[in-house]
Every structure is written in C-alpha cells, then in structure tokens.
Design an enzyme around this catalytic site. Structure first.
Site, short mmCIF file in Angstrom:
data_model
loop_
_atom_site.label_atom_id
_atom_site.label_comp_id
_atom_site.label_asym_id
_atom_site.label_seq_id
_atom_site.Cartn_x
_atom_site.Cartn_y
_atom_site.Cartn_z
N TYR A 59 0.86 -1.18 0.00
CA TYR A 59 0.00 0.00 0.00
C TYR A 59 0.90 1.23 0.00
O TYR A 59 2.13 1.14 0.14
CB TYR A 59 -0.95 0.00 1.20
CG TYR A 59 -0.32 0.42 2.51
CD1 TYR A 59 -0.48 1.73 3.01
CD2 TYR A 59 0.42 -0.47 3.28
CE1 TYR A 59 0.09 2.11 4.22
CE2 TYR A 59 0.99 -0.10 4.48
CZ TYR A 59 0.82 1.19 4.95
OH TYR A 59 1.40 1.58 6.14
N CYS A 60 0.29 2.39 -0.17
CA CYS A 60 1.05 3.66 -0.19
C CYS A 60 0.10 4.75 0.29
O CYS A 60 -0.72 4.52 1.17
CB CYS A 60 1.60 3.94 -1.59
SG CYS A 60 0.35 3.92 -2.90
N GLY A 61 0.17 5.92 -0.32
CA GLY A 61 -0.76 6.99 0.05
C GLY A 61 -2.10 6.85 -0.62
O GLY A 61 -3.15 7.03 0.01
N SER B 46 -5.39 2.28 0.28
CA SER B 46 -4.14 2.69 0.91
C SER B 46 -4.36 3.65 2.09
O SER B 46 -5.44 3.68 2.69
CB SER B 46 -3.19 3.26 -0.14
OG SER B 46 -2.60 2.22 -0.90
N TRP B 47 -3.33 4.42 2.43
CA TRP B 47 -3.39 5.24 3.64
C TRP B 47 -4.50 6.27 3.58
O TRP B 47 -5.15 6.57 4.59
CB TRP B 47 -2.04 5.93 3.86
CG TRP B 47 -1.96 6.62 5.19
CD1 TRP B 47 -1.93 7.96 5.42
CD2 TRP B 47 -1.91 6.00 6.47
NE1 TRP B 47 -1.87 8.22 6.77
CE2 TRP B 47 -1.85 7.03 7.44
CE3 TRP B 47 -1.91 4.66 6.91
CZ2 TRP B 47 -1.79 6.77 8.80
CZ3 TRP B 47 -1.85 4.41 8.26
CH2 TRP B 47 -1.79 5.45 9.20
#
Length: 279
Positions: free
Chosen positions: A233-235, A260-261
C-alpha cells in the site's frame, strides 16, 4: 502468476514492432504539480512521444471518489471498457505503458489493465530515455482512436481492503511503499504514520531513472518478505504498484491495497502506528 513478463526493454519493443506485432502504446501523463512529495520523476519531460502512443491521462486509471474511498479508487468495468475501445486494444494486443512524468503513473496503468484481465501488459523499462538510447524515434502525432474489442474481467489481480490489509500486516508481509518520513508520521498529526505491523519499503527505491533494478537486486531487496503472503500500500494506491510490479518480475504475486493510507485514515477507529518501528 502469469508467465508473461510485466516488463519490456526498449530493444525488445523495437524488435516486436519490426516483426509486425499488434502493439498498443500508452503514454500516461500526470500533472507534475499533483505528484505526492518524494515521488520519482522522469526528468526532464521529453519532447515528443513514442510512435503510435495514445495520450492517456493518469485519471483514466482512477475511479469515482467517495467520502471513504481514498484518493485512488479503482475504475469501474464500464470505465475500463471505454478505455479499451478508445485505445484500440484487442485480446491479442501487447500493451506497453510508460510515463514522461513519473514511473509510478505507468505502473498504476500496468496494474489496472492487468487487474482488468488484459493478458499482456508491459512496463517500458527506462521509459522514453531507454527508447531513444536504443535507436527509437519520437513523434508529435497521435494514432486514431476507437475499435478496441478486448474483453474485460475485473479482479484478475489480488486486492486488499482495510480489514484484510490489517490482518496481512500481522500474518504476512504488508509493505508500505511511501517514503520513510511518511511511514514514520509526526506526533503533531495523529492521521500520519502507518498501518500497525507494516514494513517500510519505498517503491521508488526499485527504480533508477525509470529502470527497474535487475532481478538479483530485487530478490535481495525483498528477501526477508518472501516467506508468506505479500501485499503493498502507499498513500493512494499508486506508488504501491511499483512494489507489485517489482515483485511480479521475480515471480511473486503481491496484493494491492488500492484504498491505501488515504482510505485507512477515513475511519478514526483504525489504529495508527508512528515512528520507524512497525508498531
């Protein structure tokens, strides 16, 4: 994991073109002012594009946002089917993606099209610079649009939601593809940090000027995360696709948490870890 490589070199693309292969090239552009902090850039932006490259906007690969969707929700079946028709993609097409702005824009396009069931989608290793270095020419004309007939079947690649991402962070390997500062978060911002249990593994570190690291370097980088299920995952579900692509090149099928985030923090009851430790 598909036996088709997720990456193509500029030299192999030139060879395929010379052999008359059915190729669809997508140049994925993104507003550089809208890129997340720390995103890897292809710099400078080239003048011209690969012959036959359709102009694709990064937003083509993002669905409709809702209050709790996160920044990069997945597109609908109809949205992807319209793209396939517009760009003339058929079931037997080799689809090649690159970005003159940021490699992660191209890897997001690669992931979405593979997730939508297209069998042969490749990331152009090194992008435009590699193409020119291999002797390829650039042009300022675009191909005609329309006529694509490829069949779409969403779900061909695995995904995570918030609940399964949280579980994977404890039972397997959930990789956080953002930079180390975003992973650590700030004590002044309770919505910053990472999913408890997630490992920090920035997606941009897989790249050197839009070239993926070689297989041995990637195996070494991911060595401690290959003994169980892997997700990333990421932003907003973009940089994480670089991790998924890199893992695919070494034969590892990794799941993507598209929300994600940016989705994780829409629910204040979800836990947040801060600092360099996994939490």
């Amino acid at each position: 994991m598909s036996s088709v490589s997720p990456v193509i070199s500029a030299a192999d693309l030139l060879t395929a073109r010379a052999a008359g292969a059915e190729i669809v090239v997508l140049e994925v552009r993104r507003d550089r002012t809208d890129l997340p902090a720390g995103a890897a850039l292809t710099d400078p932006a080239p003048a011209g594009h690969l012959p036959g490259a359709h102009a694709a906007d990064f937003t083509d690969f993002v669905g409709a946002r809702t209050r709790d969707s996160g920044n990069g929700p997945l597109p609908s079946h109809d949205q992807v089917a319209d793209l396939v028709r517009r760009w003339g993609i058929h079931d037997g097409s080799l689809v090649v993606v690159y970005s003159p702005d940021a490699p992660s824009s191209a890897t997001r396009a690669w992931w979405v099209l593979r997730w939508a069931g297209l069998a042969d989608v490749r990331y152009l290793d090194g992008g435009v610079a590699a193409w020119v270095s291999a002797g390829g020419e650039l042009t300022d004309t675009r191909p005609a649009e329309g006529g694509g007939t490829a069949r779409i079947s969403l779900g061909a690649l695995p995904t995570l939601d918030a609940e399964s991402a949280a579980a994977l962070a404890r039972s397997g390997h959930l990789l956080d593809a953002r930079g180390s500062a975003a992973y650590a978060g700030s004590a002044d911002d309770p919505t910053s940090g990472h999913i408890p249990g997630a490992h920090s593994l920035p997606g941009s570190a897989n790249l050197r000027e839009a070239y993926l690291l070689d297989e041995s370097a990637l195996r070494e980088r991911y060595a401690s995360h290959l003994d169980g299920e892997v997700g990333s995952y990421c932003g907003g579900g973009v940089a994480a696709t670089v991790n998924v692509l890199a893992l695919a090149t070494i034969g590892v099928r990794a799941s993507l948490y598209p929300g994600s985030w940016s989705q994780w923090v829409t629910d204040p009851d979800r836990p947040v870890a801060q600092g360099a430790e996994r939490g």
